[in-house]
Design a protein around this motif. Structure first.
Motif, PDB file in Angstrom:
ATOM      1  N   LEU A   6       0.840  -1.188   0.000  1.00 35.82           N
ATOM      2  CA  LEU A   6       0.000   0.000   0.000  1.00 35.82           C
ATOM      3  C   LEU A   6       0.880   1.246   0.000  1.00 35.82           C
ATOM      4  CD1 LEU A   6      -2.753  -0.936   2.580  1.00 35.82           C
ATOM      5  CD2 LEU A   6      -2.967  -0.770   0.113  1.00 35.82           C
ATOM      6  N   VAL A   7       0.369   2.281  -0.626  1.00 37.62           N
ATOM      7  CA  VAL A   7       1.088   3.553  -0.633  1.00 37.62           C
ATOM      8  C   VAL A   7       0.612   4.372   0.562  1.00 37.62           C
ATOM      9  CG1 VAL A   7       1.471   5.678  -1.904  1.00 37.62           C
ATOM     10  CG2 VAL A   7       1.315   3.505  -3.117  1.00 37.62           C
ATOM     11  N   ILE A   8       1.558   4.950   1.258  1.00 37.49           N
ATOM     12  CA  ILE A   8       1.217   5.791   2.394  1.00 37.49           C
ATOM     13  C   ILE A   8       1.729   7.188   2.120  1.00 37.49           C
ATOM     14  CG2 ILE A   8       1.465   6.131   4.878  1.00 37.49           C
ATOM     15  CD1 ILE A   8       0.171   3.476   4.141  1.00 37.49           C
ATOM     16  N   SER A   9       0.838   8.167   2.126  1.00 35.83           N
ATOM     17  CA  SER A   9       1.323   9.538   2.001  1.00 35.83           C
ATOM     18  C   SER A   9       0.423  10.435   2.824  1.00 35.83           C
ATOM     19  CB  SER A   9       1.357   9.964   0.535  1.00 35.83           C
ATOM     20  OG  SER A   9       0.108   9.742  -0.044  1.00 35.83           O
ATOM     21  N   PRO A  10       0.931  11.594   3.194  1.00 37.62           N
ATOM     22  CA  PRO A  10       0.100  12.515   3.962  1.00 37.62           C
ATOM     23  C   PRO A  10      -1.030  13.057   3.086  1.00 37.62           C
ATOM     24  CG  PRO A  10       2.445  13.090   4.100  1.00 37.62           C
ATOM     25  CD  PRO A  10       2.299  12.107   2.993  1.00 37.62           C
ATOM     26  N   ALA A  11      -2.109  13.497   3.724  1.00 39.16           N
ATOM     27  CA  ALA A  11      -3.225  14.095   2.984  1.00 39.16           C
ATOM     28  C   ALA A  11      -2.753  15.417   2.375  1.00 39.16           C
ATOM     29  CB  ALA A  11      -4.398  14.333   3.934  1.00 39.16           C
ATOM     30  N   PRO A  12      -3.367  15.919   1.356  1.00 37.16           N
ATOM     31  CA  PRO A  12      -4.470  15.343   0.593  1.00 37.16           C
ATOM     32  C   PRO A  12      -4.021  14.252  -0.373  1.00 37.16           C
ATOM     33  CG  PRO A  12      -3.818  17.410  -0.382  1.00 37.16           C
ATOM     34  CD  PRO A  12      -2.999  17.245   0.854  1.00 37.16           C
ATOM     35  N   HIS A  13      -4.967  13.372  -0.705  1.00 40.56           N
ATOM     36  CA  HIS A  13      -4.639  12.236  -1.560  1.00 40.56           C
ATOM     37  C   HIS A  13      -5.106  12.434  -2.991  1.00 40.56           C
ATOM     38  CE1 HIS A  13      -3.591  10.203   2.154  1.00 40.56           C
ATOM     39  NE2 HIS A  13      -4.715  10.659   2.657  1.00 40.56           N
ATOM     40  N   VAL A  14      -5.697  13.580  -3.253  1.00 39.09           N
ATOM     41  CA  VAL A  14      -6.093  13.881  -4.638  1.00 39.09           C
ATOM     42  C   VAL A  14      -5.446  15.201  -5.027  1.00 39.09           C
ATOM     43  CG1 VAL A  14      -8.244  12.613  -4.788  1.00 39.09           C
ATOM     44  CG2 VAL A  14      -8.231  14.855  -3.721  1.00 39.09           C
ATOM     45  N   HIS A  15      -5.353  15.406  -6.332  1.00 38.24           N
ATOM     46  CA  HIS A  15      -4.718  16.625  -6.822  1.00 38.24           C
ATOM     47  C   HIS A  15      -5.579  17.242  -7.907  1.00 38.24           C
ATOM     48  CE1 HIS A  15      -1.760  19.267  -8.697  1.00 38.24           C
ATOM     49  NE2 HIS A  15      -1.163  19.241  -7.524  1.00 38.24           N
ATOM     50  N   GLY A  16      -5.535  18.552  -7.965  1.00 37.68           N
ATOM     51  CA  GLY A  16      -6.292  19.256  -8.993  1.00 37.68           C
ATOM     52  C   GLY A  16      -5.735  18.960 -10.371  1.00 37.68           C
ATOM     53  N   ASN A  18      -4.632  20.953 -12.361  1.00 35.72           N
ATOM     54  CA  ASN A  18      -3.682  21.980 -12.748  1.00 35.72           C
ATOM     55  C   ASN A  18      -2.244  21.478 -12.686  1.00 35.72           C
ATOM     56  OD1 ASN A  18      -3.607  24.515 -13.503  1.00 35.72           O
ATOM     57  ND2 ASN A  18      -3.626  25.429 -11.472  1.00 35.72           N
ATOM     58  N   ASP A  19      -1.481  21.613 -13.734  1.00 38.62           N
ATOM     59  CA  ASP A  19      -0.039  21.449 -13.534  1.00 38.62           C
ATOM     60  C   ASP A  19       0.745  22.380 -14.442  1.00 38.62           C
ATOM     61  OD1 ASP A  19       0.280  20.173 -15.920  1.00 38.62           O
ATOM     62  OD2 ASP A  19       0.768  18.226 -15.078  1.00 38.62           O
ATOM     63  N   THR A  20       2.020  22.518 -14.141  1.00 36.17           N
ATOM     64  CA  THR A  20       2.851  23.503 -14.824  1.00 36.17           C
ATOM     65  C   THR A  20       2.783  23.329 -16.334  1.00 36.17           C
ATOM     66  OG1 THR A  20       4.307  23.379 -12.945  1.00 36.17           O
ATOM     67  CG2 THR A  20       5.156  24.483 -14.873  1.00 36.17           C
TER      68      THR A  20
ATOM     69  N   ARG B 118       4.655   1.506   1.163  1.00 35.66           N
ATOM     70  CA  ARG B 118       5.552   2.422   0.459  1.00 35.66           C
ATOM     71  C   ARG B 118       5.201   3.858   0.811  1.00 35.66           C
ATOM     72  NH1 ARG B 118       6.066   2.654  -6.088  1.00 35.66           N
ATOM     73  NH2 ARG B 118       7.314   4.541  -6.154  1.00 35.66           N
TER      74      ARG B 118
ATOM     75  N   PRO C 331     -10.553  11.949   0.885  1.00 33.45           N
ATOM     76  CA  PRO C 331      -9.275  12.100   0.187  1.00 33.45           C
ATOM     77  C   PRO C 331      -8.539  13.405   0.493  1.00 33.45           C
ATOM     78  CG  PRO C 331     -11.093  12.527  -1.294  1.00 33.45           C
ATOM     79  CD  PRO C 331     -11.703  12.065  -0.015  1.00 33.45           C
ATOM     80  N   MET C 332      -9.232  14.399   1.050  1.00 28.92           N
ATOM     81  CA  MET C 332      -8.549  15.666   1.311  1.00 28.92           C
ATOM     82  C   MET C 332      -7.846  15.670   2.667  1.00 28.92           C
ATOM     83  SD  MET C 332      -8.758  17.477  -1.369  1.00 28.92           S
ATOM     84  CE  MET C 332      -7.976  18.945  -0.722  1.00 28.92           C
ATOM     85  N   PHE C 414      -3.269  20.507  -3.101  1.00 30.72           N
ATOM     86  CA  PHE C 414      -4.197  20.154  -4.175  1.00 30.72           C
ATOM     87  C   PHE C 414      -3.988  21.035  -5.395  1.00 30.72           C
ATOM     88  CE2 PHE C 414      -8.188  20.660  -6.456  1.00 30.72           C
ATOM     89  CZ  PHE C 414      -8.655  19.364  -6.577  1.00 30.72           C
ATOM     90  N   PRO C 417       0.629  23.421  -9.044  1.00 33.15           N
ATOM     91  CA  PRO C 417       0.865  22.832 -10.362  1.00 33.15           C
ATOM     92  C   PRO C 417       2.215  22.119 -10.454  1.00 33.15           C
ATOM     93  CG  PRO C 417       1.193  25.192 -10.447  1.00 33.15           C
ATOM     94  CD  PRO C 417       0.689  24.881  -9.074  1.00 33.15           C
TER      95      PRO C 417
END
Lengths: 326, 288, 445
Positions: A6-16, A18-20, B118, C331-332, C414, C417
């Motif tokens: 399983l992947v463990i990461s701090p919140a938030p777990h979703v991303h907008g 938008n990217d560069t 991970r 998820p947030m 979130f 970019p």
């Protein structure tokens, strides 16, 4: 990856979404109408210069990143391409390609990578190159080919400035200028600045895609309009009209595409307004009283250098800040 | 000619005026300071690492000069030699401390300690440790994201890409203690720097019960206490299922190393053992 | 339509997976592990030992202080262990493990029967009952409810706000409660209002749940003091301060509490639990949990006994096939789970399964100073700056830039970019600054 782990990461777990890369891509799309107009006006030459400029910028960035900074390639974020297009838009269409290459080296090499790459440059790289070239190759930079439909090879701004200096009354100067034709692209100038309409179409696109906010472009143009109106109303014999100022030269190109460069503009909306008003004021000072016909690029660079100070003192509106008297 | 004179007068006058201004300002805002502070600062290594507990070498020099008793102050980077020099200059008794070196007390490499999830957050041990117990079954061991290496001003710590664990370069380590503070798991310890770089220590900080610890990591200390029994110098204590070797008592006899069933006790810098013993030891380690 | 004044983002709400699944009672598992610290504050102190027989609803641990909450058994059976057990993040936490035998409830709990509307208890009796029944904030923060209801001297509550926003994407537990148990929820809100002595109740609901709005509006027409406030959908509207600003237009001052502007906020789940506790004598030992995910076979809203392993819920809804990440909560702000056998607790509003391909973050780039984080921050902070200052370890400057105001909503990360883990760092900086503030306060005393 191992599906069992399983992947463990701090919140938030979703991303907008938008990217560069997407934002830079949107800027490139926004610049397309203007590119189209310049191709119509100057022919394929315009396309060649733009493509060459983009290629040089990307190459220079790739080279420096790989061999000097020894980091992962950063050309994928498309920012070098944006710089390339903007640089080309600041050049006359008939410029020697060798000079374009020099411009690209200055823009990316000196304007951007010396500071550590994207996000760390205090000045807009394309403008650094433009100003460098303006000073180093003044003749090549101010000799424009005749655009299809345009009257002469000099830019309206330069023409007006010369004429006013020579004591020709404004009315006569204005007669030689067709504002409608000017805003559509039938005037001489750098490749990107010839069509105000095309640039504004791109501006609407950027607003819709939320790549930039309205603050900087509107405040730059608004300030310019205000100052030129005051001057014009006070003495219409002496000064050009505000519409002439907004439609000529790099006003729109600078306000929409150069001043809004993320890296070299302030972080807060309030800061953006201060910065934009500063650009408008300096531009008009140079246009009316300065030695150069156009002051946009100098104004942006000067205000770029003020940005850290603006960011230090102008803070965003904070939720629940205890306000005075309340 | 006239313009030349004017120029010289103006520039010269301006220079004199500014010089006067500078002089007056310097005079007015002059801060009386013990000149010895400057001297002491020159004697200190100038690393500004904060290993002494002060903000930097300047603050340390001020403390050294102002306090009568400097026995509690020590510059780990400069060591004894530097402190003697400073104490001699100030005419105070030199604090004495043995040279120390940072030791990473975890051997949970990828082979020894299987990963069962991970981590995908900011590359920082602090972030990972504040989030959860860690990538492995051992909640005590090294996270391997290298906060210690980042904090080391002397380049003495680096993460070994194969084991995923930090390694200390004894030559470069000044025992400033920055890594000890940086490690959220408290794995790094400053231990006495013995001659020829000899070291014997328990390379584990797992306080779980033996079976749990062992399941999580092949080379975990299981707290069996065999080492404590065999130690002729009473240097080993077992507390909370974890053995600890007191370096002030340890005589480097290496009896515990052979006795440890999991290989959690590590020796460094010793000449190879006699062949038979060496074989037994290494095969033991491989088998585990 | 109302909303909060600054910042905010618009994540896609992803509620379609589980929104139409009616609340289903999850079968009692064979063993439950009940952690003793399921709330903010002092852990509860176990009052049962290995071998004891317990009933459903029996106290197994007493509150460990004022800011604490008792824990009740969620099953009947025998205590098999009182020892630390790994929680969802793998950290060992004191817990009581019970082997289930039958389903025998404490006989004071009223089961079945019609809705009870009349509130006969006094203010003090309500608060003490809520405290005894172990009610905590069920939106995820798990702050003991009786503490929130104890208005400090010199302050006055003016309104109760029920947080029915559920702004976290995916989660639908509160939504289902509103649709299925709307009236109990409203009575629960009235009990809470009585406890703090106010006669104005606002229920704030986002406009992505139009059926819940109309349903509650219909129910609320019978109660003059209850007003449903539809809110424009925007994350983090469910943040306490944001909700108060959205509903009343008042901003909780920096460093202050909701009561400073006369508001007390309670979650939908809490209001329901309060109804059950006060009217039915039922302690908090079960809750509605949304089990959802885009690739899950059958996402559900389950009524689950506290202490049930999350893995049991996951198996029940379709299993771990293709799952790369398990999140307790939304998820947030939810926390990633490393130990799926860990129990559901009072604060578990959902179990979200992310598919493998959505589990890993993108590679971080460098800050391009686009100011998207500044624009998104609902507290008006400058996340890019806080991120940098934390990495530099400049805690004085962090405090000066109000890092303590951060609500850890995740809008900055979130919207970045360049995929910078802004909040990862800001959280660290905030924790350190809060520690320093507390130490200073302690030193003053």
């Amino acid at each position: 990856m191992d599906s069992q782990k399983l992947v463990i990461s701090p919140a938030p777990h979703v991303h907008g979404s938008n990217d560069t890369r997407r934002m830079m891509g949107d800027v490139l799309i926004a610049l397309l109408p203007a590119l189209l107009v310049s191709v119509l006006a100057y022919g394929l030459q315009a396309l060649v210069v733009t493509a060459f400029s983009v290629a040089c910028c990307v190459l220079v960035e790739w080279f420096i990143q790989k061999f000097m900074l020894k980091g992962a390639s950063t050309i994928g974020d498309l920012s070098a391409m944006v710089t390339g297009v903007l640089l080309a838009f600041n050049l006359p269409a008939n410029i020697h390609l060798g000079l374009v290459a020099i411009g690209a080296v200055v823009a990316i090499g000196i304007g951007k990578m010396t500071f550590g790459g994207l996000g760390k440059n205090p000045f807009n790289p394309a403008l650094v190159a433009r100003v460098f070239m303006l000073v180093a190759f003044p003749v090549a930079m101010t000799t424009f080919p005749e655009a299809a439909g345009a009257v002469t090879g000099a830019t309206p701004l330069a023409m007006a400035k010369e004429a006013l200096k020579a004591g020709v009354p404004v009315g006569e100067v204005m007669e030689s200028v067709d504002l409608v034709a000017m805003s559509l692209g039938m005037k001489s100038g750098s490749m990107g600045e010839i069509s105000v309409v095309a640039l504004l179409i791109g501006f609407v696109w950027l607003l819709c895609r939320r790549v930039i906010s309205w603050h900087i472009p509107v405040c730059v143009l608004g300030t310019m309009a205000l100052i030129s109106s005051v001057a014009w109303l006070a003495s219409p014999e002496e000064f050009m009209s505000p519409i002439f100022h907004l439609c000529s030269g790099g006003a729109v190109l600078g306000a929409v595409y150069m001043a809004t460069d993320y890296v070299s503009s302030p972080m807060t909306k309030k800061g953006m307004v201060i910065y934009a008003v500063g650009i408008g004021v300096i531009t008009m000072l140079i246009r009316i009283w300065g030695a150069y016909p156009e002051g946009m690029s100098f104004a942006i660079l000067i205000m770029n250098s003020v940005v850290p100070l603006i960011d230090k003192y102008v803070r965003p509106r904070r939720f629940g800040a205890v306000r005075n008297g309340k | 000619m006239e313009s030349l004179v004017t120029t010289v007068l103006i520039v010269g006058g301006l220079g004199a005026l500014l010089a006067l201004l500078l002089f007056l300002v310097a005079k007015k805002f002059y801060v009386e300071e013990d000149p010895r502070i400057d001297e002491v600062e020159k004697m200190l290594p100038g690393a500004n690492c904060g290993g002494c507990g002060f903000a930097g070498c300047r603050a340390m020099s001020e403390a050294l000069v102002s306090k009568d008793d400097i026995s509690a102050l020590f510059c780990p980077v400069g060591g004894d030699e530097c402190m003697k020099k400073v104490a001699g200059y100030l005419g105070k008794a030199a604090p004495e401390k043995e040279p120390m070196v940072a030791v990473v007390r975890c051997a949970g490499s990828c082979d020894n300690r299987p990963r069962n999830n991970r981590f995908d957050g900011a590359k920082s041990c602090l972030v990972a440790s504040s989030l959860y117990a860690g990538e492995t079954g051992c909640p005590f061991g090294c996270i391997g994201l290298g906060d210690c290496a980042v904090k080391c001003e002397f380049g003495a710590l680096s993460i070994n890409p194969v084991t995923g664990l930090p390694e200390v370069d004894d030559e470069k380590c000044t025992a400033c203690g920055a890594c000890v503070k940086a490690c959220p798991k408290g794995i790094i310890e400053l231990r006495k720097k013995a001659k020829r770089g000899l070291k014997i220590y328990v390379s584990c900080v797992n306080k779980d019960k033996g079976a749990v610890a062992r399941k999580a990591c092949k080379v975990a200390c299981i707290g069996c206490g065999k080492c404590a029994k065999v130690c002729p110098h009473d240097a080993i204590v077992v507390e909370n299922n974890l053995a600890y070797i007191d370096y002030s008592k340890c005589k480097m006899c290496r009896k515990c190393v052979v006795e440890c069933p999991t290989g959690a006790i590590v020796e460094c810098g010793f000449p190879p053992r006699k062949v038979a013993e060496n074989d037994a030891n290494s095969s033991n380690k491989v088998a585990e | 339509m109302k909303t909060f004044p600054i910042g905010g983002i618009h994540p896609s709400d992803c509620k379609e997976y589980s929104k139409s699944a009616a609340i289903e009672t999850f079968p009692t598992p064979a063993t439950v592990t009940i952690p003793l610290s399921q709330h903010i504050g002092a852990p509860a102190v176990a009052c049962v030992a290995k071998g004891d027989r317990v009933l459903v609803g029996q106290v197994i641990a007493n509150a460990g202080g004022f800011v604490s909450s008792p824990i009740h058994s969620s099953v009947s059976g025998t205590v098999v262990a009182v020892e630390p057990k790994a929680d969802a993040q793998g950290n060992k936490k004191p817990s009581v493990t019970i082997a289930v035998e039958g389903d025998e409830w404490v006989d004071t709990i009223v089961r079945g029967g019609a809705l009870k509307k009349n509130i006969n208890l006094s203010k003090e009796e309500i608060v003490s009952k809520i405290s005894q029944m172990g009610i905590v904030g069920m939106g995820g923060a798990t702050f003991p409810t009786h503490v929130k209801l104890s208005i400090p001297a010199g302050k006055k509550a003016e309104c109760l706000i029920i947080n029915a926003v559920e702004c976290e994407p995916y989660l639908t537990a509160d939504y289902r409660v509103m649709l299925e148990q709307g009236e109990k929820l409203i009575v629960g809100a009235r009990i809470l209002a009585k406890a703090i002595g106010v006669d104005k109740i606002y229920i704030g609901i986002e406009n992505n749940k139009p059926d819940a709005i109309s349903h509650l509006q219909q129910l609320a027409s019978a109660y003059v003091e209850v007003e449903i406030i539809p809110l424009k959908m925007r994350y983090p509207q469910g943040g306490e301060k944001q909700l108060i600003a959205a509903v009343t237009g008042r901003e909780v001052p920096s460093g202050g509490l909701p009561i400073d502007v006369g508001a007390v906020v309670q979650n939908v789940g809490t209001a329901l639990a309060v109804y059950e506790a006060v009217m039915l004598n039922k302690p908090l030992f079960e809750r509605v949990v949304t089990v959802t995910g885009s690739q899950l076979a059958s996402p559900k809203n389950l009524l689950v006994r506290i202490g049930t392993p999350m893995s049991a819920l996951i198996d029940y809804c379709g299993g771990m096939e293709g799952v790369g990440k398990v999140i307790a909560g939304g998820p947030m702000m939810g926390r990633a789970v490393s130990n799926v056998d860990a129990p559901v607790t009072k604060g578990t509003s959902g179990v979200l399964l992310m598919p493998t391909e959505e589990s890993l973050r993108n590679v971080e780039g460098s800050c391009i100073r686009c100011a998207k984080c500044v624009e998104a921050c609902p507290m008006g902070l400058e996340p890019y700056l806080l991120n940098r200052l934390t990495q530099l370890g400049d805690f004085e400057q962090l405090e000066h830039h109000y890092i303590a105001d951060c609500i850890e909503c995740g809008c900055c990360t979130f919207s970045c970019p360049s995929y910078l883990p802004l909040l990862d760092w800001v959280r660290i900086g905030k924790a350190e600054v809060m520690k320093r503030i507390r130490e200073r306060a302690a030193a003053k005393k």
